[in-house]
Motif scaffolding. Structure first.
Motif, PDB file in Angstrom:
ATOM      1  N   PRO A  13      56.621  -4.013 107.281  1.00 59.95           N
ATOM      2  CA  PRO A  13      58.085  -3.928 107.109  1.00 59.95           C
ATOM      3  C   PRO A  13      58.617  -4.772 105.941  1.00 59.95           C
ATOM      4  N   THR A  14      58.001  -5.895 105.660  1.00 56.57           N
ATOM      5  CA  THR A  14      58.451  -6.709 104.519  1.00 56.57           C
ATOM      6  C   THR A  14      58.190  -5.972 103.218  1.00 56.57           C
ATOM      7  N   ARG A  15      57.027  -5.342 103.106  1.00 57.37           N
ATOM      8  CA  ARG A  15      56.719  -4.601 101.880  1.00 57.37           C
ATOM      9  C   ARG A  15      57.641  -3.397 101.729  1.00 57.37           C
ATOM     10  N   ARG A  16      57.964  -2.735 102.839  1.00 58.54           N
ATOM     11  CA  ARG A  16      58.928  -1.626 102.754  1.00 58.54           C
ATOM     12  C   ARG A  16      60.281  -2.152 102.287  1.00 58.54           C
ATOM     13  N   GLY A  17      60.672  -3.318 102.785  1.00 60.08           N
ATOM     14  CA  GLY A  17      61.930  -3.924 102.350  1.00 60.08           C
ATOM     15  C   GLY A  17      61.918  -4.253 100.869  1.00 60.08           C
ATOM     16  N   ILE A  18      60.801  -4.731 100.390  1.00 61.09           N
ATOM     17  CA  ILE A  18      60.672  -5.033  98.958  1.00 61.09           C
ATOM     18  C   ILE A  18      60.813  -3.748  98.144  1.00 61.09           C
ATOM     19  N   VAL A  19      60.183  -2.685  98.595  1.00 62.11           N
ATOM     20  CA  VAL A  19      60.274  -1.397  97.896  1.00 62.11           C
ATOM     21  C   VAL A  19      61.725  -0.929  97.859  1.00 62.11           C
ATOM     22  N   VAL A  20      62.423  -1.023  98.980  1.00 64.35           N
ATOM     23  CA  VAL A  20      63.834  -0.614  99.022  1.00 64.35           C
ATOM     24  C   VAL A  20      64.649  -1.461  98.054  1.00 64.35           C
ATOM     25  N   HIS A  21      64.406  -2.760  98.041  1.00 62.33           N
ATOM     26  CA  HIS A  21      65.146  -3.642  97.133  1.00 62.33           C
ATOM     27  C   HIS A  21      64.848  -3.285  95.676  1.00 62.33           C
ATOM     28  N   LEU A  22      63.587  -3.033  95.362  1.00 62.21           N
ATOM     29  CA  LEU A  22      63.222  -2.702  93.978  1.00 62.21           C
ATOM     30  C   LEU A  22      63.720  -1.318  93.566  1.00 62.21           C
ATOM     31  N   ALA A  23      64.027  -0.469  94.531  1.00 64.77           N
ATOM     32  CA  ALA A  23      64.601   0.832  94.198  1.00 64.77           C
ATOM     33  C   ALA A  23      65.975   0.661  93.544  1.00 64.77           C
ATOM     34  N   ARG A  24      66.610  -0.465  93.818  1.00 72.61           N
ATOM     35  CA  ARG A  24      67.923  -0.768  93.216  1.00 72.61           C
ATOM     36  C   ARG A  24      67.786  -1.374  91.821  1.00 72.61           C
ATOM     37  N   GLY A  25      66.584  -1.849  91.489  1.00 69.87           N
ATOM     38  CA  GLY A  25      66.363  -2.452  90.178  1.00 69.87           C
ATOM     39  C   GLY A  25      65.310  -3.537  90.234  1.00 69.87           C
ATOM     40  N   GLU A  26      64.927  -4.014  89.075  1.00 72.41           N
ATOM     41  CA  GLU A  26      63.892  -5.048  88.981  1.00 72.41           C
ATOM     42  C   GLU A  26      64.340  -6.330  89.672  1.00 72.41           C
ATOM     43  N   ALA A  27      63.350  -7.105  90.113  1.00 75.45           N
ATOM     44  CA  ALA A  27      63.629  -8.396  90.742  1.00 75.45           C
ATOM     45  C   ALA A  27      62.472  -9.338  90.445  1.00 75.45           C
ATOM     46  N   SER A  28      62.786 -10.595  90.368  1.00 78.26           N
ATOM     47  CA  SER A  28      61.751 -11.603  90.177  1.00 78.26           C
ATOM     48  C   SER A  28      61.222 -12.043  91.538  1.00 78.26           C
ATOM     49  N   VAL A  29      60.112 -12.749  91.517  1.00 74.33           N
ATOM     50  CA  VAL A  29      59.541 -13.277  92.756  1.00 74.33           C
ATOM     51  C   VAL A  29      60.546 -14.198  93.431  1.00 74.33           C
ATOM     52  N   SER A  30      61.221 -15.046  92.657  1.00 75.93           N
ATOM     53  CA  SER A  30      62.187 -15.965  93.268  1.00 75.93           C
ATOM     54  C   SER A  30      63.371 -15.213  93.864  1.00 75.93           C
ATOM     55  N   ASP A  31      63.779 -14.091  93.262  1.00 77.40           N
ATOM     56  CA  ASP A  31      64.827 -13.253  93.870  1.00 77.40           C
ATOM     57  C   ASP A  31      64.382 -12.773  95.249  1.00 77.40           C
ATOM     58  N   LEU A  32      63.146 -12.327  95.317  1.00 77.42           N
ATOM     59  CA  LEU A  32      62.625 -11.785  96.574  1.00 77.42           C
ATOM     60  C   LEU A  32      62.414 -12.880  97.614  1.00 77.42           C
ATOM     61  N   VAL A  33      62.009 -14.063  97.167  1.00 81.57           N
ATOM     62  CA  VAL A  33      61.844 -15.190  98.090  1.00 81.57           C
ATOM     63  C   VAL A  33      63.174 -15.478  98.776  1.00 81.57           C
ATOM     64  N   GLY A  34      64.257 -15.529  98.013  1.00 79.45           N
ATOM     65  CA  GLY A  34      65.579 -15.787  98.585  1.00 79.45           C
ATOM     66  C   GLY A  34      66.050 -14.675  99.480  1.00 79.45           C
ATOM     67  N   LEU A  35      65.746 -13.459  99.110  1.00 78.50           N
ATOM     68  CA  LEU A  35      66.196 -12.300  99.876  1.00 78.50           C
ATOM     69  C   LEU A  35      65.514 -12.215 101.235  1.00 78.50           C
ATOM     70  N   PHE A  36      64.226 -12.497 101.273  1.00 82.63           N
ATOM     71  CA  PHE A  36      63.456 -12.327 102.510  1.00 82.63           C
ATOM     72  C   PHE A  36      63.214 -13.630 103.262  1.00 82.63           C
TER      73      PHE A  36
END
Length: 115
Positions: free
Chosen positions: A16-39
């Protein structure tokens, strides 16, 4: 080769975390630190998830100065959606045949009652 790529994609998307990352990246690029904060996960945990997605061909990462932005790779997602569409076509055909059989049985029951 095709099924191996499909297997890797489904294995990567099983989490589920990887699916969430895919959904987030569908909106545009993100850095690792962006994803750390998001999840609300640690950097090593997010990096681990990104490695799985990258090895499945679902994302790519580039280097921009100190940042490593992640980008969704739609070509690999298309492999998954194409396969799902084929399965859907099979099921739709099954349902159409079942509907035709049920209509035939109803008609036979009506004719039987008239006798």
């Amino acid at each position: 080769m095709y099924m191996n790529r499909l297997d890797q994609a489904f294995a990567a998307l099983a989490d589920p975390t990887r699916r969430g990352i895919v959904v987030h990246l569908a909106r545009g690029e993100a850095s690792v630190s962006d994803l750390v904060g998001l999840f609300s996960l640690t950097q090593p945990t997010i990096s681990s998830h990104l490695k799985v997605l990258e090895s499945a061909g679902l994302i790519s990462r580039t280097r921009v100065a100190q940042s490593r932005p992640c980008k969704l790779e739609t070509k690999q997602l298309k492999v998954v959606t194409d396969w799902l569409e084929k399965v859907q076509e099979i099921w739709e055909g099954n349902y159409k045949r079942l509907d035709a059989l049920l209509a035939e049985l109803k008609q036979a029951q009506k004719e039987e009652r008239k006798k």
